[in-house]
Motif scaffolding. Structure first.
Motif, PDB file in Angstrom:
ATOM      1  N   GLU A  42       0.851  -1.192   0.000  1.00  0.00           N
ATOM      2  CA  GLU A  42       0.000   0.000   0.000  1.00  0.00           C
ATOM      3  C   GLU A  42       0.888   1.244   0.000  1.00  0.00           C
ATOM      4  O   GLU A  42       1.784   1.375   0.829  1.00  0.00           O
ATOM      5  N   VAL A  43       0.632   2.149  -0.912  1.00  0.00           N
ATOM      6  CA  VAL A  43       1.446   3.355  -1.060  1.00  0.00           C
ATOM      7  C   VAL A  43       0.525   4.567  -1.146  1.00  0.00           C
ATOM      8  O   VAL A  43      -0.676   4.446  -1.390  1.00  0.00           O
ATOM      9  N   LYS A  44       1.114   5.736  -0.934  1.00  0.00           N
ATOM     10  CA  LYS A  44       0.352   6.982  -0.991  1.00  0.00           C
ATOM     11  C   LYS A  44       1.005   7.930  -1.998  1.00  0.00           C
ATOM     12  O   LYS A  44       2.228   7.959  -2.129  1.00  0.00           O
ATOM     13  N   GLU A 187       4.583   5.288  -8.831  1.00  0.00           N
ATOM     14  CA  GLU A 187       6.047   5.419  -8.848  1.00  0.00           C
ATOM     15  C   GLU A 187       6.661   4.841  -7.579  1.00  0.00           C
ATOM     16  O   GLU A 187       7.676   4.134  -7.632  1.00  0.00           O
ATOM     17  N   VAL A 188       6.041   5.130  -6.459  1.00  0.00           N
ATOM     18  CA  VAL A 188       6.539   4.604  -5.181  1.00  0.00           C
ATOM     19  C   VAL A 188       6.397   3.087  -5.152  1.00  0.00           C
ATOM     20  O   VAL A 188       7.299   2.367  -4.705  1.00  0.00           O
ATOM     21  N   ALA A 189       5.256   2.588  -5.623  1.00  0.00           N
ATOM     22  CA  ALA A 189       5.026   1.139  -5.627  1.00  0.00           C
ATOM     23  C   ALA A 189       6.012   0.426  -6.539  1.00  0.00           C
ATOM     24  O   ALA A 189       6.527  -0.666  -6.197  1.00  0.00           O
ATOM     25  N   LYS A 191       9.052   1.345  -7.294  1.00  0.00           N
ATOM     26  CA  LYS A 191      10.363   1.342  -6.638  1.00  0.00           C
ATOM     27  C   LYS A 191      10.410   0.276  -5.539  1.00  0.00           C
ATOM     28  O   LYS A 191      11.397  -0.438  -5.382  1.00  0.00           O
ATOM     29  N   PHE A 192       9.295   0.186  -4.777  1.00  0.00           N
ATOM     30  CA  PHE A 192       9.240  -0.838  -3.725  1.00  0.00           C
ATOM     31  C   PHE A 192       9.343  -2.225  -4.334  1.00  0.00           C
ATOM     32  O   PHE A 192      10.067  -3.092  -3.817  1.00  0.00           O
ATOM     33  N   ALA A 193       8.609  -2.490  -5.433  1.00  0.00           N
ATOM     34  CA  ALA A 193       8.639  -3.802  -6.077  1.00  0.00           C
ATOM     35  C   ALA A 193      10.043  -4.126  -6.589  1.00  0.00           C
ATOM     36  O   ALA A 193      10.533  -5.252  -6.443  1.00  0.00           O
ATOM     37  N   LYS A 194      10.712  -3.127  -7.148  1.00  0.00           N
ATOM     38  CA  LYS A 194      12.065  -3.340  -7.654  1.00  0.00           C
ATOM     39  C   LYS A 194      13.028  -3.653  -6.513  1.00  0.00           C
ATOM     40  O   LYS A 194      13.847  -4.579  -6.607  1.00  0.00           O
ATOM     41  N   ASP A 195      12.929  -2.909  -5.426  1.00  0.00           N
ATOM     42  CA  ASP A 195      13.820  -3.125  -4.285  1.00  0.00           C
ATOM     43  C   ASP A 195      13.590  -4.484  -3.626  1.00  0.00           C
ATOM     44  O   ASP A 195      14.513  -5.064  -3.056  1.00  0.00           O
TER      45      ASP A 195
END
Length: 238
Positions: A42-44, A187-189, A191-195
């Motif tokens: 979950e991202v904002k 965009e945040v999601a 980056k999280f998936a990539k990390d």
């Protein structure tokens, strides 16, 4: 029980066992799929805009005092006319100007009034400017000293006379701001998936927060900051 019946019973039991095992494998596989699908993040996303107020409400208030009630009422009427003339001189028309209630207090009629009061009667008059041209109010505020020269002191330092600046164009910018907030959340999601060495899947849930409109700062209340936060939950997969 003959041999034929025994054979069929054993065969039926064997088929039932295989069916139960097969069903168990299917359920286990389905459970694993559901468990994998439950991996989410979950991202904002935040979107902000600076806008200029398009509507202004300016309460214009003044007071006067006298021991002669008739003279006081006459003077307040004259001052009312002077204030309206001042406003029209600075570009406000009759539709933008409205006269509010007037109040007169008799201090001697008060049960606990002081004996050494200089004036018996105190009057307060209110005129309200409602305009869709805030710049005219800004200009008029710089010229209120002209009223002081006529003996009219405009009250500007209390809550009742606070100038209110409004922005009415929210519906025009809502769609673009929601899209911007959603894109930032993605965009945040990503980056999280990539990390986390995962792949970003489809959206599971999405919630749009409330829009807020606040003054950018205390010195420029006519400039507003519009803000919205969108919360998005995505599925993750390996």
């Amino acid at each position: 029980m003959n041999k034929s019946n025994g054979y069929y019973q054993l065969l039926g039991a064997a088929v039932l066992s295989v069916a139960i095992l097969g069903c168990g494998w299917i359920l286990k596989s389905a459970a694993l799929d559901v468990k994998n699908m439950e991996r989410t993040v979950e991202v904002k996303g935040l979107a902000e805009r600076e806008v200029t107020a398009d509507t202004v409400i300016w309460p214009v208030q003044f007071s006067d005092a006298d021991n002669n009630l008739e003279k006081l009422v006459e003077r307040v009427e004259q001052k009312n006319a002077a204030v309206i003339a001042f406003l029209k001189l600075h570009g406000f028309d009759e539709q933008e100007i409205s006269q509010g209630r007037q109040s007169i207090v008799d201090k001697q009629a008060r049960e606990y009034g002081a004996d050494n009061q200089q004036f018996r009667y105190i009057a307060r008059a209110n005129i309200t400017v409602y305009s869709q041209q805030p710049d005219k109010v800004q200009n008029a505020l710089t010229k209120v000293g002209q009223l002081a020269k006529q003996g009219i002191a405009i009250v500007q330092d209390n809550y009742e006379t606070r100038i209110e600046y409004l922005f009415s164009g929210l519906n025009d910018i809502k769609p673009a701001m929601v899209q911007e907030a959603t894109e930032k959340a993605r965009e945040v999601a990503l980056k999280f998936a990539k990390d986390s060495q995962s792949k970003l899947g489809k959206i599971r849930t999405a919630r749009q927060g409330q829009f807020s409109i606040i003054d950018r700062d205390s010195n420029t209340p006519q400039i507003k900051k519009v803000r919205v936060v969108t919360s998005v939950e995505y599925y993750l997969s390996d």
